[in-house]
Motif scaffolding. Structure first.
Motif, PDB file in Angstrom:
ATOM      1  N   GLY A 115      35.306  12.515  75.869  1.00  0.00           N
ATOM      2  CA  GLY A 115      35.606  12.442  77.290  1.00  0.00           C
ATOM      3  C   GLY A 115      35.432  13.793  77.962  1.00  0.00           C
ATOM      4  N   SER A 116      35.890  14.841  77.283  1.00  0.00           N
ATOM      5  CA  SER A 116      35.773  16.189  77.868  1.00  0.00           C
ATOM      6  C   SER A 116      34.310  16.528  78.124  1.00  0.00           C
ATOM      7  N   ASP A 255      36.418   9.112  86.589  1.00  0.00           N
ATOM      8  CA  ASP A 255      36.627   9.412  85.176  1.00  0.00           C
ATOM      9  C   ASP A 255      37.256   8.164  84.551  1.00  0.00           C
ATOM     10  N   ILE A 258      39.690   6.462  80.072  1.00  0.00           N
ATOM     11  CA  ILE A 258      40.727   5.514  79.638  1.00  0.00           C
ATOM     12  C   ILE A 258      40.475   4.117  80.207  1.00  0.00           C
ATOM     13  N   LYS A 284      36.093   7.216  74.401  1.00  0.00           N
ATOM     14  CA  LYS A 284      37.143   6.386  73.785  1.00  0.00           C
ATOM     15  C   LYS A 284      36.713   4.967  73.399  1.00  0.00           C
TER      16      LYS A 284
HETATM   17  C1  LIG Z   1      40.569  10.454  82.067  1.00  0.00           C
HETATM   18  C2  LIG Z   1      40.247  11.281  80.866  1.00  0.00           C
HETATM   19  N1  LIG Z   1      39.203  12.111  80.901  1.00  0.00           N
HETATM   20  C3  LIG Z   1      38.856  12.863  79.841  1.00  0.00           C
HETATM   21  C4  LIG Z   1      39.569  12.788  78.675  1.00  0.00           C
HETATM   22  C5  LIG Z   1      39.191  13.660  77.533  1.00  0.00           C
HETATM   23  O1  LIG Z   1      38.658  12.930  76.483  1.00  0.00           O
HETATM   24  P1  LIG Z   1      38.491  13.607  75.050  1.00  0.00           P
HETATM   25  O2  LIG Z   1      39.850  13.832  74.490  1.00  0.00           O
HETATM   26  O3  LIG Z   1      37.671  12.587  74.293  1.00  0.00           O
HETATM   27  O4  LIG Z   1      37.731  14.879  75.245  1.00  0.00           O
HETATM   28  C6  LIG Z   1      40.665  11.927  78.578  1.00  0.00           C
HETATM   29  C7  LIG Z   1      41.457  11.827  77.341  1.00  0.00           C
HETATM   30  O5  LIG Z   1      42.521  11.248  77.308  1.00  0.00           O
HETATM   31  C8  LIG Z   1      41.017  11.159  79.709  1.00  0.00           C
HETATM   32  O6  LIG Z   1      42.078  10.349  79.695  1.00  0.00           O
END
Ligand SMILES: Cc1ncc(COP(=O)(O)O)c(C=O)c1O
Length: 442
Positions: A115-116, A255, A258, A284
């Motif tokens: 996600g990041s 985003d 989730i 995810k």
């Molecule tokens: C809305 C949102 N964006 C980004 C992320 C980051 O995802 P990751 O932990 O796979 O980098 C998350 C993780 O919970 C998230 O909830």
């Protein structure tokens, strides 16, 4: 050759755990050693009901045979192929399948591993998109207070959770934030979307007036904020954000890390709320959490802006060694097939009213100051212990684990997001045990 180990192989010291109270954990470790469908097995042989789909990611439940087999087969057939200037068919097939379930108008997929990374990718694409169209001054990024967009520098800059930002220096320049939409005085114990707060989207007009629309590249928000404690968009709020961004030529990024892949009862929150952004970030549930993979989904307009110039030149200088990794792609296809064959997005929508009733039955228990829900996600907010924020909810988390249920906490908020395969009896068990935990809290 024997490994030269300075300590026993099961010494817990070496692994610096992420987002974890390391010293507390290592004194009394909570270890999972197996999982199946709705349950984890602990190292001491107990069954724990998964109330959080791992970390909001195992939407189809655990160790699902189709996904496991796809990974095993792919690992033996094509383990890796270079991601730059080379391709392999399954990454293309998965992209098509993602587009099939995405809102109309979303037509291209850029792969990441988390996600990041999806967030960083979308922010970079947004800035580069405007530059490609001759609007290179549009570099500002607008996030929102209490937003969570992962942990990389772009994500924490547009994000709005103070603990994730304050010790990491000045962050990205040129970022501003919308106010968050959490108004418990007006909206506490609302079922679904709150009535009050659409006007908070008008703050974007103020930000535009301050900076000038011609300097702003994109607005990024979670359509429903998960990690900050399940904050739902007030009725009309996302529609307003869409209208204002469109009016000023600003890209809107949802985003959906989730909310993607069924959490709210539709494939994406964009469909659930009937508001289509220009880009969506995902991860995810894309692979059921089993293999790291993320994807940025873009509109044709965003993608096509890059498809100019000589054809032998790279259009976007961005990507990851593991973008579209074959094993992750195979896991993604098997995951989307599992969702479809078992009708899991529809199942989430059907179960949502039962989930809502169960969750709101906790109203009136000690320290409960708010309950929020949407689709198969829910939060119970607790009154913090004076002078010891987070302690009450963390104690609830530890006690819940002892009782055999996995919940998540952020601040003094308990969040739950069970796999979409949960049964009504398991909802009763999860909420029943949580009620016992709450009743016993100091
Ligand atoms: C809305 C949102 N964006 C980004 C992320 C980051 O995802 P990751 O932990 O796979 O980098 C998350 C993780 O919970 C998230 O909830």
């Amino acid at each position: 050759m024997a490994l030269d180990r300075k300590s026993a192989p099961n010494d817990l010291n070496a692994f610096w755990m992420p987002f974890t109270a390391n010293r507390q954990f290592k004194k009394a470790p909570r270890m999972f050693v197996a999982a199946k469908d709705m349950h984890y097995t602990t190292a001491d042989g107990r069954q724990v009901l998964d109330g959080t789909a791992g970390l909001w990611c195992c939407n189809a439940g655990h160790c699902r045979p189709k996904i496991t087999e796809a990974i095993q087969k792919q690992a033996a057939e094509l383990d890796y192929a270079p991601a730059f200037q080379m391709g392999h068919p399954i990454a293309f097939e998965l992209a098509n399948r993602i587009i099939d379930i995405a809102p109309a108008g979303m037509e291209h997929v850029f792969y990441t591993n988390s996600g990041s990374e999806s967030v960083e990718t979308a922010l970079k694409i947004a800035i580069a998109y405007h530059r490609a169209r001759g609007e290179g001054a549009r570099t500002r990024l607008i996030g929102r207070e209490r937003g969570y967009h992962g942990v990389n520098f772009g994500g924490i800059s547009v994000g709005g959770i103070v603990t994730n930002r304050k010790v990491f220096g000045p962050l990205l320049a040129g970022v501003d934030h919308l106010p968050h939409t959490h108004q418990p005085a007006l909206n506490a114990f609302t079922k679904g979307q709150p009535e009050h707060g659409a006007n908070l989207a008008d703050e974007l007009e103020r930000i535009v007036a301050l900076h000038g629309a011609e300097t702003i590249a994109a607005v990024i928000v979670e359509p429903m904020s998960g990690s900050t404690g399940v904050l739902l968009p007030p009725k009309g709020y996302l529609e307003k954000l869409r209208a204002i961004t469109k009016k000023h030529g600003i890209l809107l990024i949802f985003d959906e890390v989730i909310t993607g892949f069924g959490r709210l009862g539709s494939a994406f929150a964009a469909q659930h709320y009937g508001v289509v952004p220009d880009m969506m970030t995902t991860a995810k549930g894309l692979t059921n959490g089993v293999i790291p993979m993320g994807a940025v989904i873009t509109s044709a307009e965003v993608h096509d802006a890059f498809m100019a110039g000589p054809e032998h030149l790279i259009e976007l200088f961005h990507g990851y060694t593991y973008s579209g990794n074959p094993i992750a792609s195979a896991a993604g296809i098997a995951t989307l097939e599992t969702y479809k064959e078992e009708g899991l997005f529809e199942r989430a929508a059907e179960l949502a009213p039962y989930w809502q009733d169960a969750l709101h039955s906790l109203r009136g228990l000690p320290h409960v100051i708010d309950i929020r829900n949407e689709g198969l996600i829910g939060a119970v907010e607790l009154e913090p212990i004076a002078g010891e924020p987070t302690k009450r909810a963390f104690t609830a988390f530890l006690n819940a684990y002892e009782k055999g249920i996995l919940i998540r906490t952020t601040g003094d908020i308990i969040a739950m997001s069970p796999p979409l395969i949960i049964s009504k009896a398991e909802i009763d068990e999860l909420i029943g045990k949580l009620a016992e935990v709450l009743k016993a809290l100091a």
